[in-house]
Write an enzyme that holds these catalytic residues in place. Structure first.
Site: not given
Length: 265
Positions: A15, A19, A154
């Site tokens: 964080s 995003i 990914y």
């Protein structure tokens, strides 16, 4: 419609930027106490300062830990034993051809992008069940559905996020704890900016212009024909984290600008 998370404790992995930072700001703005976590103390402090600047009076706590490891997760559990809202946002990506991707890179991506969320959910969810309320949110990606040819490892991990979130939602049926996955498309983050660094320098365009051009070229099915803003993803997460979303669980919620053809899934 007012999103009120007053009295809720939210843990957001990964964080300190992108995003994850946007989600932390949105949750703090809605009244939640937010735990910001990153691998570097300086970046954690920068993220906390950024949120406080955007959200005066925000209730925040910071922690330096590598949640891509079991040791880092234990650090978090010792510092923050419980949570009402868990956002499994931690993730890494790169562009490497399938034939150039060794076993070690597949393992690294799986540990960070999948197992980190499994570990955190396994720890925090039981107390959510005991209190009869909780929110678990996995940040997947449109790449988990439309696997990109140049990012197979990914894409596979993002597909795994969808499987874990849907299965866990069913496991928690009737408990008051919801589990959902959010599927962003190309989003204007530090990571995307770094990925497009050379192209931006070569074209002379702004970062935003280069990112929008990237979407039109690499994701031509995009309906909005532009890159998304971090806030557009964070707004959806804030809603799903709130009591207002009580009938939404086991869902894969797209905020991809229409990149994935809904008729194909």
């Amino acid at each position: 419609m007012k999103i009120d998370l007053t009295g809720k404790l939210a843990i957001v992995s990964g964080s300190t930027a992108g995003i994850g930072l946007g989600i932390s700001k949105a949750l703090a703005e809605s009244g939640a106490t937010v735990v910001v976590i990153g691998r570097e103390t300086a970046k954690v402090e920068q993220a906390l300062a950024s949120i406080r600047q955007s959200v005066p009076g925000a209730q925040l706590r910071g922690l330096t830990a590598d949640l891509g490891t079991a040791e880092g997760a234990e650090q978090l559990f010792a510092a923050e034993p419980r949570a009402d809202i868990l956002v499994n946002n931690l993730g890494i990506f790169n562009e490497v051809d399938f034939f150039d991707t060794p076993d070690s890179e597949w393992t690294r991506f799986y540990e960070v992008n999948v197992i980190s969320g499994v570990r955190l959910s396994r720890h925090y969810v039981p107390d959510m069940v005991k209190q009869g309320w909780g929110r678990v949110i996995f940040l997947s990606s449109e790449s988990g559905i439309a696997i990109p040819a140049d990012m197979l490892n990914y894409g596979v991990t993002k597909s795994a996020n969808l499987a874990v979130s849907h299965g866990l939602a069913k496991r928690l049926a009737g408990t008051g704890v919801t589990v959902n996955a959010i599927l962003p498309g190309p989003t204007l983050t530090d990571g995307l900016e770094q990925m497009l660094k050379d192209a931006t320098a070569e074209s002379g365009r702004s970062v935003r212009e280069e990112a929008d051009a990237f979407v039109r070229k690499a994701r031509p099915t995009s309906i909005i024909q532009r890159v998304a803003n971090v806030e557009e993803v964070a707004n959806l997460v804030a809603y799903i984290a709130s009591p207002l979303s009580s009938a939404t669980t086991g869902a894969a919620l797209r905020v991809d600008g229409g990149v994935v053809d809904s008729m194909a899934i």
